[in-house]
Motif scaffolding. Structure first.
Motif, PDB file in Angstrom:
ATOM      1  N   TYR A   1       7.029  -2.631  -5.208  1.00  0.00           N
ATOM      2  CA  TYR A   1       7.578  -1.113  -5.030  1.00  0.00           C
ATOM      3  C   TYR A   1       7.060  -0.451  -4.014  1.00  0.00           C
ATOM      4  O   TYR A   1       6.552   0.927  -4.429  1.00  0.00           O
ATOM      5  CB  TYR A   1       7.297  -0.423  -6.664  1.00  0.00           C
ATOM      6  N   PRO A   2       6.846  -0.649  -2.823  1.00  0.00           N
ATOM      7  CA  PRO A   2       6.324   0.559  -1.851  1.00  0.00           C
ATOM      8  C   PRO A   2       7.280   1.720  -1.813  1.00  0.00           C
ATOM      9  O   PRO A   2       6.532   2.816  -1.653  1.00  0.00           O
ATOM     10  CB  PRO A   2       6.339  -0.541  -0.482  1.00  0.00           C
ATOM     11  N   ARG A   3       8.396   1.529  -1.669  1.00  0.00           N
ATOM     12  CA  ARG A   3       9.269   2.786  -1.674  1.00  0.00           C
ATOM     13  C   ARG A   3       9.023   3.665  -2.871  1.00  0.00           C
ATOM     14  O   ARG A   3       9.041   5.029  -2.866  1.00  0.00           O
ATOM     15  CB  ARG A   3      10.650   2.521  -1.239  1.00  0.00           C
ATOM     16  N   THR A   4       9.143   3.077  -3.784  1.00  0.00           N
ATOM     17  CA  THR A   4       8.948   3.797  -5.004  1.00  0.00           C
ATOM     18  C   THR A   4       7.737   4.792  -5.396  1.00  0.00           C
ATOM     19  O   THR A   4       7.421   5.734  -5.550  1.00  0.00           O
ATOM     20  CB  THR A   4       8.960   3.119  -6.320  1.00  0.00           C
ATOM     21  N   LEU A   5       6.668   3.861  -4.915  1.00  0.00           N
ATOM     22  CA  LEU A   5       5.196   4.314  -4.814  1.00  0.00           C
ATOM     23  C   LEU A   5       5.134   5.424  -3.718  1.00  0.00           C
ATOM     24  O   LEU A   5       4.518   6.687  -3.807  1.00  0.00           O
ATOM     25  CB  LEU A   5       4.027   3.466  -4.504  1.00  0.00           C
ATOM     26  N   GLU A   6       6.027   5.534  -2.576  1.00  0.00           N
ATOM     27  CA  GLU A   6       5.962   6.482  -1.587  1.00  0.00           C
ATOM     28  C   GLU A   6       6.555   7.693  -2.102  1.00  0.00           C
ATOM     29  O   GLU A   6       6.054   8.980  -1.967  1.00  0.00           O
ATOM     30  CB  GLU A   6       6.603   5.968  -0.438  1.00  0.00           C
TER      31      GLU A   6
END
Length: 295
Positions: free
Chosen positions: A184-189
């Protein structure tokens, strides 16, 4: 509130994201599509919320509880038959593993996201993949079209012979599938952007608009790619980048209104990025009490 009751908070974004206005080409509280509006999204979010709690309860048994199988089974029986079109399946697919991960009482957003990916990849199999494809087949999203390649065809879900992990990894170029498979890198960003803008004194809606605009400019939207092709995809990134520059000069709301004036007449809807925003809002509701910025 126990952890599985708190899993319901992950549906927050499914309720709030559709209300945000303006958005480029998407459903908002003031703009509808021919087949869906904010009431469609609100009803969908209401139906989905208890499913997230059920998935968390199943995850209390670990992988043996098959939480994604439970969640997808309930979605297929309780939600999909009520829908006339795809409303927010991508958002649901993002928050379902997060709900399962809630059973482990994650301490922060990053830990939560990594645990969600573990459940999706390590605690699922062929049955989950088939159920997901069956739901896709029932809803028939307009971006699917005809498919030939190494992955199963959603129009023939019963023929699927790979597990969900392989399906997600094989389609990880897609924003939603890549998020689930990759921590979930984009979600965390997006969650960090929203939290940061709120901390700077931006209003709730403006903070979400910044995250949407940055996502469109930096990640691109794979739903636009699937429906309209690579040239449209690259054009959308270029236009979103121009809008992001405009936002820094004239404000994010005016910038998004400009982008909407280009995309809505074309029918471009950045659904993949908006699914990520919905999941990010869910994580913020679960870990950071974003309600304090709303009330």
């Amino acid at each position: 509130m126990d952890e599985c009751s708190r899993a319901a908070l992950l549906a927050t974004g499914l309720h709030l994201e559709p209300l945000v206005h303006p958005k480029p080409g998407a459903v908002t509280r003031l703009a509808s599509h021919s087949d869906k509006n904010v009431f469609s999204f609100a009803a969908h979010a209401t139906l989905v919320t208890p499913i997230l709690v059920e998935a968390c309860n199943a995850a209390l048994k670990g992988c043996s509880g098959r939480p994604l199988l439970r969640g997808l089974s309930l979605y297929k029986s309780m939600v999909a038959p009520r829908l006339k079109s795809n409303v927010a399946l991508g958002s649901f697919m993002l928050v379902l593993p997060l709900a399962a991960a809630s059973a482990s009482a994650p301490r922060g957003r990053v830990e939560h996201a990594l645990e969600a990916t573990r459940f999706a990849l390590k605690c699922s199999g062929v049955e989950e993949a088939r159920l997901y494809l069956e739901v896709l087949s029932v809803l028939g999203p307009s971006h699917l079209g005809r498919y030939e390649g190494p992955l199963p065809d959603a129009s023939r879900p019963g023929e699927a012979s790979i597990d969900l992990a392989s399906l997600l990894r094989g389609a990880d170029w897609d924003v939603v599938h890549g998020e689930i498979a990759g921590g979930y890198p984009r979600t965390l960003e997006a969650a960090s952007i929203i939290k940061g803008k709120l901390g700077e004194g931006e209003g709730f809606e403006e903070a979400v608009l910044w995250a949407i605009l940055k996502g469109l400019a930096e990640w691109g939207d794979t739903l636009i790619y699937q429906k309209y092709g690579g040239r449209a995809y690259l054009q959308s990134i270029a236009e979103a980048s121009r809008a992001l520059e405009l936002a820094r000069d004239r404000g994010v709301r005016e910038a998004v209104e400009w982008l909407d004036s280009l995309w809505r007449p074309r029918g471009w809807n950045p659904g993949s990025v908006l699914d990520v925003i919905a999941a990010a809002l869910g994580l913020l509701a679960y870990h950071d009490n974003i309600y304090s910025y709303i009330f």
